[in-house]
Every structure is written in structure tokens, then in C-alpha cells.
Write an enzyme that holds these catalytic residues in place. Sequence first.
Site, PDB file in Angstrom:
ATOM      1  N   HIS A   7       0.825  -1.214   0.000  1.00 20.79           N
ATOM      2  CA  HIS A   7       0.000   0.000   0.000  1.00 20.79           C
ATOM      3  C   HIS A   7       0.851   1.252   0.000  1.00 20.79           C
ATOM      4  CE1 HIS A   7       0.604  -0.826   4.363  1.00 20.79           C
ATOM      5  NE2 HIS A   7       0.676   0.487   4.481  1.00 20.79           N
ATOM      6  N   HIS A  79       4.030   7.101   3.779  1.00 21.39           N
ATOM      7  CA  HIS A  79       4.970   5.994   3.584  1.00 21.39           C
ATOM      8  C   HIS A  79       4.487   5.063   2.488  1.00 21.39           C
ATOM      9  CE1 HIS A  79       2.200   4.159   6.665  1.00 21.39           C
ATOM     10  NE2 HIS A  79       2.385   3.064   5.962  1.00 21.39           N
ATOM     11  N   GLU A 130       7.793   1.054   4.912  1.00 18.84           N
ATOM     12  CA  GLU A 130       7.303   0.001   5.792  1.00 18.84           C
ATOM     13  C   GLU A 130       7.542  -1.333   5.081  1.00 18.84           C
ATOM     14  OE1 GLU A 130       3.021   0.135   6.343  1.00 18.84           O
ATOM     15  OE2 GLU A 130       3.132  -1.089   8.156  1.00 18.84           O
TER      16      GLU A 130
HETATM   17 CO    CO Z   1       1.307   1.230   6.312  1.00 23.22          CO
END
Ligand code: CO
Length: 134
Positions: A7, A79, A130
Amino acid sequence: MIGRLNHVAIATSDIKKAARIYRDTLGAKVSDEVPQPDHGVVTVFVDLGNTKIELLEPLGENSPIANFLKKNPSGGVHHVCYEVEDIIAARDQMRAAGATITGTGEPRIGAHGKPVIFLHPKDFVGTLVELEQA
Ligand code: CO
């Protein structure tokens, strides 16, 4: 090492407005708001088929996105999240490469119930990364 883009997270101080933009203007499939008190955010998931956008709004006093929104009052990309097969192996590989892992460096359970780590933007082209065990 990294796999799929899981994502892209976009921080906003107005998640209702952000959800409307994605649903009504862009015509995307948008979830309900999900408060995540353990993570200090409210999330809305935008399903794009091949990946997701996560809209994030601060929740509570110590939200991890509060500072970002202070610096970026109109919101922005917070992020990107890439999938890895083994979070510990990925963490050790990043450490060996000299990358800075935020917090204690121990994987935490992320917003999807899977172990994650975050890599400091200074080592990754100015972008908070991430890594999530797929
Ligand atoms: Co995230």
C-alpha cells in the site's frame, strides 16, 4: 528482496474529505473508516485491485502522523509499504546494509495484523518505508 507494493499511505487531517475525493472524484472502491487506537490513526482503505491506498487521519494524543501533518498541513504521502517473505531476515539484511530501523528495531504488529518494521527515510530516497511480512 522486496516483493509487491502492499500500500501507499496518505496522511490527512480530514479523512472524510479524503475518502470523498477517492470515492466520488476518482471513482475508487473505498472502505468505511476504521479507528485503530493501537496505532494512533483512523484508516480508510482504497482498494485498487493491484494494491491499496491507505488514508490515515490522526487519532488521539500521540499519533505517529501528527508531526508529519504539522510539516505538511494539506496532507501527503506518508509511507510506502513493500511485502517481504520473512520480516526478521529482512530486518537483519537492512541492518547489515547500514539502514536505520525506526523504534526498537523489533517487528511490531501493523494495521493489518502482520509484523512490520519501518525504515528511516534518510536511507531511502526521502521516503519512509514500511516492510510487511506477507
Ligand atoms: Co502502512
